[in-house]
Design a protein around this motif. Structure first.
Motif, PDB file in Angstrom:
ATOM      1  N   SER A  16      27.506 -19.300 -56.425  1.00  0.00           N
ATOM      2  CA  SER A  16      26.732 -19.434 -57.665  1.00  0.00           C
ATOM      3  C   SER A  16      25.454 -20.220 -57.419  1.00  0.00           C
ATOM      4  O   SER A  16      24.394 -19.899 -57.967  1.00  0.00           O
ATOM      5  N   SER A  17      25.556 -21.252 -56.597  1.00  0.00           N
ATOM      6  CA  SER A  17      24.374 -22.059 -56.282  1.00  0.00           C
ATOM      7  C   SER A  17      23.316 -21.240 -55.561  1.00  0.00           C
ATOM      8  O   SER A  17      22.112 -21.384 -55.819  1.00  0.00           O
ATOM      9  N   VAL A  18      23.759 -20.364 -54.662  1.00  0.00           N
ATOM     10  CA  VAL A  18      22.817 -19.502 -53.939  1.00  0.00           C
ATOM     11  C   VAL A  18      22.100 -18.561 -54.912  1.00  0.00           C
ATOM     12  O   VAL A  18      20.877 -18.373 -54.837  1.00  0.00           O
ATOM     13  N   ARG A  19      22.840 -17.967 -55.821  1.00  0.00           N
ATOM     14  CA  ARG A  19      22.228 -17.054 -56.794  1.00  0.00           C
ATOM     15  C   ARG A  19      21.251 -17.789 -57.703  1.00  0.00           C
ATOM     16  O   ARG A  19      20.163 -17.280 -58.011  1.00  0.00           O
ATOM     17  N   PHE A  20      21.634 -18.975 -58.152  1.00  0.00           N
ATOM     18  CA  PHE A  20      20.746 -19.743 -59.023  1.00  0.00           C
ATOM     19  C   PHE A  20      19.471 -20.136 -58.280  1.00  0.00           C
ATOM     20  O   PHE A  20      18.365 -20.056 -58.827  1.00  0.00           O
ATOM     21  N   GLY A  21      19.618 -20.548 -57.035  1.00  0.00           N
ATOM     22  CA  GLY A  21      18.460 -20.902 -56.231  1.00  0.00           C
ATOM     23  C   GLY A  21      17.522 -19.727 -56.036  1.00  0.00           C
ATOM     24  O   GLY A  21      16.297 -19.884 -56.067  1.00  0.00           O
ATOM     25  N   ALA A  22      18.101 -18.534 -55.850  1.00  0.00           N
ATOM     26  CA  ALA A  22      17.274 -17.337 -55.685  1.00  0.00           C
ATOM     27  C   ALA A  22      16.494 -17.032 -56.960  1.00  0.00           C
ATOM     28  O   ALA A  22      15.333 -16.605 -56.901  1.00  0.00           O
ATOM     29  N   MET A  23      17.108 -17.268 -58.118  1.00  0.00           N
ATOM     30  CA  MET A  23      16.413 -17.049 -59.387  1.00  0.00           C
ATOM     31  C   MET A  23      15.244 -18.020 -59.541  1.00  0.00           C
ATOM     32  O   MET A  23      14.151 -17.636 -59.979  1.00  0.00           O
ATOM     33  N   VAL A  24      15.469 -19.278 -59.180  1.00  0.00           N
ATOM     34  CA  VAL A  24      14.408 -20.281 -59.281  1.00  0.00           C
ATOM     35  C   VAL A  24      13.272 -19.939 -58.327  1.00  0.00           C
ATOM     36  O   VAL A  24      12.084 -20.033 -58.685  1.00  0.00           O
ATOM     37  N   ASP A  25      13.604 -19.529 -57.101  1.00  0.00           N
ATOM     38  CA  ASP A  25      12.577 -19.164 -56.123  1.00  0.00           C
ATOM     39  C   ASP A  25      11.739 -17.985 -56.623  1.00  0.00           C
ATOM     40  O   ASP A  25      10.509 -17.959 -56.444  1.00  0.00           O
ATOM     41  N   PHE A  26      12.402 -17.029 -57.235  1.00  0.00           N
ATOM     42  CA  PHE A  26      11.662 -15.869 -57.738  1.00  0.00           C
ATOM     43  C   PHE A  26      10.713 -16.269 -58.866  1.00  0.00           C
ATOM     44  O   PHE A  26       9.548 -15.862 -58.891  1.00  0.00           O
ATOM     45  N   LEU A  27      11.212 -17.070 -59.805  1.00  0.00           N
ATOM     46  CA  LEU A  27      10.393 -17.466 -60.951  1.00  0.00           C
ATOM     47  C   LEU A  27       9.208 -18.331 -60.544  1.00  0.00           C
ATOM     48  O   LEU A  27       8.181 -18.357 -61.224  1.00  0.00           O
ATOM     49  N   SER A  28       9.347 -19.051 -59.450  1.00  0.00           N
ATOM     50  CA  SER A  28       8.255 -19.914 -58.992  1.00  0.00           C
ATOM     51  C   SER A  28       7.297 -19.201 -58.038  1.00  0.00           C
ATOM     52  O   SER A  28       6.313 -19.795 -57.585  1.00  0.00           O
ATOM     53  N   GLY A  29       7.568 -17.928 -57.737  1.00  0.00           N
ATOM     54  CA  GLY A  29       6.744 -17.182 -56.795  1.00  0.00           C
ATOM     55  C   GLY A  29       5.581 -16.469 -57.452  1.00  0.00           C
ATOM     56  O   GLY A  29       5.430 -16.429 -58.679  1.00  0.00           O
ATOM     57  N   GLU A  30       4.745 -15.866 -56.627  1.00  0.00           N
ATOM     58  CA  GLU A  30       3.538 -15.193 -57.098  1.00  0.00           C
ATOM     59  C   GLU A  30       3.860 -13.913 -57.871  1.00  0.00           C
ATOM     60  O   GLU A  30       3.144 -13.554 -58.810  1.00  0.00           O
ATOM     61  N   HIS A  31       4.912 -13.223 -57.460  1.00  0.00           N
ATOM     62  CA  HIS A  31       5.253 -11.968 -58.142  1.00  0.00           C
ATOM     63  C   HIS A  31       5.606 -12.220 -59.602  1.00  0.00           C
ATOM     64  O   HIS A  31       5.127 -11.492 -60.495  1.00  0.00           O
TER      65      HIS A  31
END
Length: 220
Positions: A16-31
């Motif tokens: 769950s932590s990995v999935r949440f981290g991936a969501m945060v990384d995506f939202l903070s990215g340029e895309h």
């Protein structure tokens, strides 16, 4: 002892932590920065459901790792289950997606397995969870089963076939007749009963009583 339990819980929810981290990384990215609010909303809805599914899976796995073997398990006929087997799994379809429930099965020759953990979780015998069943029954009451299946997929991202929705709705209504029978008033033979019948068809007119067509003149 508390520190050990905390570390165990952290390890259990690593997925769950990995999935949440991936969501945060995506939202903070340029895309994500170039997306509209509607696109972000749709992406978060899909990823959020996957995160909730992972959280549920991790929670179930943690419960399975903590399940203690019982000294003695008997069925309703007092037949003893002689041995236990860990790691027995079954699939559960939930509002977040499919998860796997792992538990201890207590077994005996020529007897069905007993899984006390299923009773603790109040799992249905069939595949679909109570939450998914409740949603299917509510949506089926609004219109067709096809529309209900589409509404469920929009709300949960879980795809259910038309016949599955129909079966879930029928299963939800299985106790309706028994409920009304149990709550029916106890009329005695001496009670006076007033019965009214309405057909809602309007007032019946005799053909010879109808007014001729055309404008009606009125005097002022």
């Amino acid at each position: 002892m508390q520190e050990y339990a905390s570390e165990t819980a952290d390890d259990a929810f690593a997925g769950s932590s990995v999935r949440f981290g991936a969501m945060v990384d995506f939202l903070s990215g340029e895309h994500a920065a170039g997306m509209t609010h509607a696109e972000l909303e749709e992406r978060l809805h899909t990823d959020g459901m996957r995160l909730l599914c992972q959280l549920l899976q991790d929670s179930l796995d943690l419960r399975a790792s903590r399940e203690e073997r019982l000294d003695e398990v008997t069925d309703a006929d007092s037949h003893l289950r002689g041995w236990a087997e860990r790691g027995r799994q079954r699939t559960l379809a939930t509002r977040f997606g499919e998860v796997v429930v792992t538990r201890i099965a207590y077994r005996a020759r020529a007897r069905a397995d007993l899984n006390p953990a299923d009773a603790v979780l109040n799992l249905p015998v069939e595949k679909h969870s109570h939450g998914l069943r409740r949603l299917a029954a509510a949506e089926a009451a609004r219109g067709s089963f096809t529309d209900a299946a589409a509404a469920i997929e929009r709300a949960t991202t879980v795809r259910i076939g038309k016949r599955q929705v129909e079966a879930l709705a029928a299963a939800a209504a299985i106790d309706v007749d028994a409920f009304y029978t149990a709550h029916a008033p106890d009329w005695s033979a001496d009670d006076d009963v007033l019965a009214l019948s309405f057909d809602a068809k309007g007032v019946v007119m005799r053909p010879d009583g109808l007014r001729a067509g055309g404008l009606v003149e009125r005097s002022v």
